[in-house]
Scaffold this active site. Sequence first.
Site, mmCIF file in Angstrom:
data_model
loop_
_atom_site.group_PDB
_atom_site.id
_atom_site.type_symbol
_atom_site.label_atom_id
_atom_site.label_comp_id
_atom_site.label_asym_id
_atom_site.label_seq_id
_atom_site.Cartn_x
_atom_site.Cartn_y
_atom_site.Cartn_z
ATOM 1 N N ASN A 59 -1.470 3.473 11.472
ATOM 2 C CA ASN A 59 -1.640 4.891 11.138
ATOM 3 C C ASN A 59 -1.982 4.989 9.655
ATOM 4 O OD1 ASN A 59 -1.479 7.646 10.739
ATOM 5 N ND2 ASN A 59 0.754 7.762 10.978
ATOM 6 N N TRP A 60 -3.235 5.274 9.352
ATOM 7 C CA TRP A 60 -3.687 5.288 7.963
ATOM 8 C C TRP A 60 -3.270 6.548 7.218
ATOM 9 C CZ3 TRP A 60 -9.496 3.357 8.185
ATOM 10 C CH2 TRP A 60 -9.516 2.062 8.737
ATOM 11 N N LYS A 61 -2.809 7.561 7.928
ATOM 12 C CA LYS A 61 -2.409 8.832 7.318
ATOM 13 C C LYS A 61 -3.562 9.383 6.438
ATOM 14 C CE LYS A 61 2.362 7.443 7.742
ATOM 15 N NZ LYS A 61 3.750 7.565 7.228
ATOM 16 N N HIS A 91 4.305 12.873 15.212
ATOM 17 C CA HIS A 91 4.768 12.077 14.076
ATOM 18 C C HIS A 91 5.731 12.912 13.235
ATOM 19 C CE1 HIS A 91 4.729 9.823 10.309
ATOM 20 N NE2 HIS A 91 4.304 8.790 11.014
ATOM 21 N N GLU A 144 6.032 13.479 10.226
ATOM 22 C CA GLU A 144 5.401 14.304 9.195
ATOM 23 C C GLU A 144 4.839 15.587 9.799
ATOM 24 O OE1 GLU A 144 4.460 10.232 6.823
ATOM 25 O OE2 GLU A 144 2.816 11.263 7.824
ATOM 26 N N GLU A 190 10.366 6.035 15.474
ATOM 27 C CA GLU A 190 10.222 5.955 14.023
ATOM 28 C C GLU A 190 11.368 6.710 13.360
ATOM 29 O OE1 GLU A 190 5.783 5.258 12.741
ATOM 30 O OE2 GLU A 190 6.148 7.363 13.152
ATOM 31 N N GLY A 228 8.126 4.960 5.094
ATOM 32 C CA GLY A 228 7.628 4.996 3.729
ATOM 33 C C GLY A 228 8.699 4.869 2.668
ATOM 34 N N SER A 267 8.507 1.274 7.832
ATOM 35 C CA SER A 267 8.528 0.190 6.836
ATOM 36 C C SER A 267 8.398 -1.188 7.485
ATOM 37 C CB SER A 267 9.796 0.272 5.977
ATOM 38 O OG SER A 267 9.826 1.479 5.237
ATOM 39 N N GLY A 307 2.479 2.044 9.111
ATOM 40 C CA GLY A 307 1.944 2.958 8.117
ATOM 41 C C GLY A 307 1.331 2.237 6.944
ATOM 42 N N GLY A 308 2.070 2.144 5.829
ATOM 43 C CA GLY A 308 1.527 1.583 4.595
ATOM 44 C C GLY A 308 0.953 0.187 4.727
#
Length: 254
Positions: free
Chosen positions: A8-10, A94, A96, A164, A170, A210, A231-232
């Site tokens: 997931n590149w956000k 998600h 967010e 998640e 993150g 993470s 994610g990151g």
Amino acid sequence: RRPFVAGNWKMNMTRAQAAELIAGLRQRVAGKPPIDLAVCPSFVCLVSVAEAIKGSAFKLGAQNMHFEANGAFTGEISAEMLLDVGCKYVIIGHSERRHVFGEPGELLAKKVRTAQKAGLHVIYCVGEKLDERERGQTEAVLERQINEVFGPDVALGELTVAYEPVWAIGTGHVATPAQAQEAHRFIRSRLASVYNEGLASALRIQYGGSVKASNAKELMSQPDVDGALVGGAALKADDFAGIIEATVAAKGLA
């Protein structure tokens, strides 16, 4: 269950950066690994990434969508539009979207049904906040998020759940393998009561929060953890490829 790792590149990556990332991934992840893989870029990168991943093991996913087919919904994207640019997957729910943009369960339920009716495979996210875990409410939160969306008209076989924990997204904090397994096992048992044991046993449940190459193997070794929503670490080819390799190894597929 065939493992599934998605990135997931956000809200990251220009088209040039996305092209560089995909080129790096194609070098590191050659051929057809024995797991399913996806990348979920921003809307503006979907077309270029769809072209860049042709012939690779990666499939295309989107990070969100609207529940209506079309209309006066400025700034929104429909399921048909996602399919038109080559998407196979879409992320819905998600944390967010839930906690930053305030999307309630009723809205997410509409999105899931619209996506499935259009032919998209949904990655449906669930997870508790830190204060909820500290108060011992993890299972109650997960049950509520499942009850808000799932029912006989949702095809469990065309859906992936991503657990998640919000406190791990993150933050650099990650659920222990035991915590991840406990939550995944609860999700599977809860869905077995909604559908049946066979369907729930076949459901893929990803872990997200993470995830790194350094902790992926231990997490993916848990019996009810079937992959990762990353994610990151999905923004760097070496890091994402490391997670993919760790997943293959953890599942004994190397």
